[in-house]
Design a protein around this motif. Sequence first.
Motif, short mmCIF file in Angstrom:
data_model
loop_
_atom_site.label_atom_id
_atom_site.label_comp_id
_atom_site.label_asym_id
_atom_site.label_seq_id
_atom_site.Cartn_x
_atom_site.Cartn_y
_atom_site.Cartn_z
N PHE A 277 0.83 -1.21 0.00
CA PHE A 277 0.00 0.00 0.00
C PHE A 277 0.86 1.25 0.00
O PHE A 277 0.52 2.25 -0.66
N LEU A 278 1.96 1.24 0.73
CA LEU A 278 2.85 2.41 0.75
C LEU A 278 3.41 2.70 -0.64
O LEU A 278 3.51 3.86 -1.06
N GLY A 279 3.74 1.65 -1.38
CA GLY A 279 4.22 1.85 -2.74
C GLY A 279 3.16 2.45 -3.65
O GLY A 279 3.44 3.37 -4.44
N ALA A 280 1.92 1.94 -3.54
CA ALA A 280 0.83 2.49 -4.35
C ALA A 280 0.55 3.94 -3.98
O ALA A 280 0.32 4.80 -4.85
N LEU A 281 0.58 4.25 -2.69
CA LEU A 281 0.33 5.62 -2.25
C LEU A 281 1.45 6.56 -2.70
O LEU A 281 1.18 7.71 -3.10
N ALA A 282 2.70 6.09 -2.64
CA ALA A 282 3.81 6.92 -3.11
C ALA A 282 3.67 7.24 -4.59
O ALA A 282 3.94 8.37 -5.03
N ALA A 283 3.23 6.25 -5.39
CA ALA A 283 3.02 6.51 -6.81
C ALA A 283 1.92 7.54 -7.03
O ALA A 283 2.04 8.43 -7.89
N LEU A 284 0.85 7.45 -6.24
CA LEU A 284 -0.22 8.44 -6.37
C LEU A 284 0.25 9.83 -5.96
O LEU A 284 -0.11 10.83 -6.61
N LEU A 285 1.04 9.92 -4.90
CA LEU A 285 1.53 11.23 -4.46
C LEU A 285 2.45 11.86 -5.49
O LEU A 285 2.34 13.06 -5.79
N LEU A 286 3.35 11.06 -6.06
CA LEU A 286 4.26 11.60 -7.07
C LEU A 286 3.49 12.00 -8.34
O LEU A 286 3.79 13.01 -8.97
N GLY A 287 2.49 11.21 -8.72
CA GLY A 287 1.68 11.56 -9.89
C GLY A 287 0.88 12.82 -9.66
O GLY A 287 0.79 13.68 -10.56
N ALA A 288 0.30 12.97 -8.45
CA ALA A 288 -0.47 14.19 -8.17
C ALA A 288 0.43 15.41 -8.14
O ALA A 288 0.06 16.49 -8.62
N GLU A 289 1.65 15.26 -7.61
CA GLU A 289 2.58 16.38 -7.61
C GLU A 289 3.00 16.77 -9.03
O GLU A 289 3.12 17.96 -9.35
N ALA A 290 3.20 15.76 -9.89
CA ALA A 290 3.61 16.06 -11.26
C ALA A 290 2.49 16.76 -12.03
O ALA A 290 2.75 17.63 -12.87
N VAL A 291 1.24 16.40 -11.77
CA VAL A 291 0.13 16.98 -12.51
C VAL A 291 -0.29 18.33 -11.94
O VAL A 291 -0.50 19.30 -12.67
#
Length: 409
Positions: A277-291
């Motif tokens: 779950f931490l890996g999935a959440l980190a991907a979401l956080l990085l994607g939201a920051e990029a967008v």
Amino acid sequence: MTTPEGGATGAVETPGEARADRAAPPRKDAAARPPRRGPADPVRMLMHRHQELCAHAVDALEIAAGLEAHGVTDRTAARFRHRDVFSLAEELYARVPRADPAAVPGAGPPPHATAPARRSRTVCVALHLLPGAVCVAAAAALASVTTATPAVRTAVGASGLVLLALAVRLGVRSGPLRLRHGTGPRTAGLWAGWTAGYAVYGDWLLGQLLAGGPDLPPTAPRAAVAPAVALAFALAPAAGCAHWFTVRGRRVLAASRGLGELAARVRPLLLAVTLLFLGALAALLLGAEAVLGGGDPLALGAAAALGVLLFLARLLAVHGFPEAAAAGLASAAALEALAPALVLIARLPGVPPVDAPVMALATTVGPAAVPAVACTAAALGLLVHGLRALTGACAHWPAPSGPAEAHRP
């Protein structure tokens, strides 16, 4: 004529007869003290005590979960001449007759249940994605009123928070995140809402307080949009990870032959699902920051810690430990509330600078250090508790017959 010897012979007992009479105990005393014997069948007492559980169980694992929920451990099973709870449950399952399924109301799946089950899964997936969609819509609405008055922006932000809270409530009440052990403490939702709200507006509020503000209403609250969107979309991977842990936990329960083996195999599962779950959440956080941009790395770390905290709290609540989940959320909320409270208390006349630790932490690292420390400490506490609490059979069965929280070590 009777001789003296003869009269004496009729009145005197022989020494042997006298000793025999004194040695023989009375018959009443012998009847009053029955011989002490141990139980010939020690399991029969459990059969009568858990008759309903054993009669309606679908297999021995359900009986093992119910026994453990009532406080029966391997040491208790040894008093019933069994090596562990699983062996005792197998004997109970074999000896107690099965109840008639037709006599149980609602027993057996209804006919043609496959299509409704598929529709139900589709609805659950949609509900888990709904918070992310609502959060994106709220962020777009906030971006469209950047030139409006602060009152309008505050109203739009408050409306978005209300709709997001309703969407999250719908999402956690369906699918793998739905509680199967009652509702839990009513304050758990309050603590979860506080920690989530602090992730959105807490850094802005603490920065304003440290600078001598805030000047409301002229100043509109500034929301952390990227962490909010990522956390809203994280409900879907949280449901998937919870489902994976539940399925694997039941498989481990079925393959284990003792509580020790079950605990040794469940602990790696909990660590693995947390990292997943931490890996999935980190991907979401990085994607939201990029967008969306504007994401502070420390703020993203604090959001990741909050997401793991909320996930572990819900996982513990789903598996029968809502009190521990509420305690973890309450501790994080208390630490987050303490920081702005100390800043406000330090403004009172004659009060020493009690806000010095908060000031030093915010100046050195940043305002996001407060939620990062609070959520990380609370998440680690729940993880340690979960490594001990989620190792029992009652934590991996859909409907244990007793409250699991009160009987855990």
